[in-house]
Design a protein around this motif. Sequence first.
Motif, PDB file in Angstrom:
ATOM      1  N   ARG A 265       5.129   1.607   0.358  1.00  0.00           N
ATOM      2  CA  ARG A 265       3.750   2.055   0.579  1.00  0.00           C
ATOM      3  C   ARG A 265       2.996   2.237  -0.739  1.00  0.00           C
ATOM      4  NH1 ARG A 265       3.038   3.137   5.901  1.00  0.00           N
ATOM      5  NH2 ARG A 265       4.862   3.751   7.113  1.00  0.00           N
ATOM      6  N   LEU A 266       3.723   2.563  -1.796  1.00  0.00           N
ATOM      7  CA  LEU A 266       3.063   2.691  -3.107  1.00  0.00           C
ATOM      8  C   LEU A 266       2.473   1.355  -3.538  1.00  0.00           C
ATOM      9  CD1 LEU A 266       5.524   4.911  -5.194  1.00  0.00           C
ATOM     10  CD2 LEU A 266       3.418   5.596  -4.025  1.00  0.00           C
ATOM     11  N   LEU A 267       3.147   0.259  -3.181  1.00  0.00           N
ATOM     12  CA  LEU A 267       2.663  -1.068  -3.553  1.00  0.00           C
ATOM     13  C   LEU A 267       1.342  -1.397  -2.864  1.00  0.00           C
ATOM     14  CD1 LEU A 267       6.057  -2.985  -3.306  1.00  0.00           C
ATOM     15  CD2 LEU A 267       4.762  -2.576  -5.419  1.00  0.00           C
ATOM     16  N   LEU A 268       1.085  -0.746  -1.731  1.00  0.00           N
ATOM     17  CA  LEU A 268      -0.125  -1.045  -0.961  1.00  0.00           C
ATOM     18  C   LEU A 268      -1.235  -0.025  -1.184  1.00  0.00           C
ATOM     19  CD1 LEU A 268       1.571  -2.014   2.438  1.00  0.00           C
ATOM     20  CD2 LEU A 268       1.129  -3.447   0.428  1.00  0.00           C
ATOM     21  N   THR A 269      -0.937   1.022  -1.938  1.00  0.00           N
ATOM     22  CA  THR A 269      -1.933   2.057  -2.223  1.00  0.00           C
ATOM     23  C   THR A 269      -2.820   1.612  -3.383  1.00  0.00           C
ATOM     24  OG1 THR A 269      -0.396   3.778  -1.492  1.00  0.00           O
ATOM     25  CG2 THR A 269      -2.240   4.484  -2.860  1.00  0.00           C
ATOM     26  N   ALA A 270      -4.104   1.858  -3.258  1.00  0.00           N
ATOM     27  CA  ALA A 270      -5.031   1.518  -4.341  1.00  0.00           C
ATOM     28  C   ALA A 270      -4.622   2.248  -5.610  1.00  0.00           C
ATOM     29  CB  ALA A 270      -6.454   1.901  -3.946  1.00  0.00           C
ATOM     30  N   ALA A 271      -4.635   1.550  -6.732  1.00  0.00           N
ATOM     31  CA  ALA A 271      -4.149   2.111  -7.997  1.00  0.00           C
ATOM     32  C   ALA A 271      -4.826   3.435  -8.333  1.00  0.00           C
ATOM     33  CB  ALA A 271      -4.362   1.106  -9.130  1.00  0.00           C
ATOM     34  N   GLU A 272      -6.133   3.529  -8.082  1.00  0.00           N
ATOM     35  CA  GLU A 272      -6.851   4.750  -8.455  1.00  0.00           C
ATOM     36  C   GLU A 272      -6.518   5.932  -7.544  1.00  0.00           C
ATOM     37  OE1 GLU A 272      -9.748   2.407  -5.822  1.00  0.00           O
ATOM     38  OE2 GLU A 272      -8.234   1.985  -7.352  1.00  0.00           O
ATOM     39  N   HIS A 273      -5.839   5.664  -6.454  1.00  0.00           N
ATOM     40  CA  HIS A 273      -5.450   6.739  -5.548  1.00  0.00           C
ATOM     41  C   HIS A 273      -4.024   7.233  -5.787  1.00  0.00           C
ATOM     42  CE1 HIS A 273      -8.662   5.100  -2.574  1.00  0.00           C
ATOM     43  NE2 HIS A 273      -9.190   5.936  -3.456  1.00  0.00           N
ATOM     44  N   LEU A 274      -3.324   6.625  -6.736  1.00  0.00           N
ATOM     45  CA  LEU A 274      -1.960   7.047  -7.052  1.00  0.00           C
ATOM     46  C   LEU A 274      -1.991   8.289  -7.945  1.00  0.00           C
ATOM     47  CD1 LEU A 274      -0.319   3.581  -7.836  1.00  0.00           C
ATOM     48  CD2 LEU A 274       0.100   4.993  -5.815  1.00  0.00           C
ATOM     49  N   SER A 275      -1.193   9.261  -7.608  1.00  0.00           N
ATOM     50  CA  SER A 275      -1.053  10.448  -8.452  1.00  0.00           C
ATOM     51  C   SER A 275      -0.187  10.091  -9.661  1.00  0.00           C
ATOM     52  CB  SER A 275      -0.399  11.579  -7.658  1.00  0.00           C
ATOM     53  OG  SER A 275       0.962  11.254  -7.384  1.00  0.00           O
ATOM     54  N   PRO A 276      -0.193  10.911 -10.714  1.00  0.00           N
ATOM     55  CA  PRO A 276       0.695  10.633 -11.854  1.00  0.00           C
ATOM     56  C   PRO A 276       2.163  10.491 -11.441  1.00  0.00           C
ATOM     57  CG  PRO A 276      -0.917  12.301 -12.458  1.00  0.00           C
ATOM     58  CD  PRO A 276      -1.092  12.062 -10.980  1.00  0.00           C
TER      59      PRO A 276
END
Length: 199
Positions: free
Chosen positions: A82-93
């Motif tokens: 799911r991380l691969l499909l999450t928009a980069a700017e929405h990823l937490s550190p």
Amino acid sequence: MRDWLGEQSEAFRNAIKIVVIDLSAPYASGIRAALPDAKIAVDKWHLVALANQMVTEVRQRVTRDLLGRRGTVADPVWVNRRLLLTAAEHLSPRQWARLRRMLDDHDPTNEIGAAWGLKERLRMLLAESDPSKIRWRLADFYDAAIDARLPEATRLAQTIQTWWPAILVALTEDASNARTEGFNRIINKPKGSAAATAT
């Protein structure tokens, strides 16, 4: 759709300036025939969904090639899919760290990382509205697709090329059917909930 438009008044048809559609060649053909003066735009959500599908296909293929089977809960690439499909700017550190670690340790061919990077470049392209920035982002996207050397990336790039006139309209005119899609989701949600309750 073509028949329905044909039933409407000429004034109604002439008032339609832009039609936002998904990636449907027959639908586009019908719109062109019924509304020859209207511009056709492709909804950006469908393009992002196509890029996400490309990432998933690459992840699944790489897993089969490396492990000889489908991914399972024992595989970090599957666990973090799911991380691969999450928009980069929405990823937490913390999510960024997990994504980097997963790609560094479990993507030896760098194919999954290349697919993810191409998806993000497409998203950056779709966020632009200035013509000069659009041209730069488009060239960057095509360069990344060539560098990736993945059949899935090539197919995505070909789709973007095929639909580019309609994509450009969506970007420069800021056209979207997100509102309509949202209404559809609201309308269909109770049906799904009722069906789930009934079973």
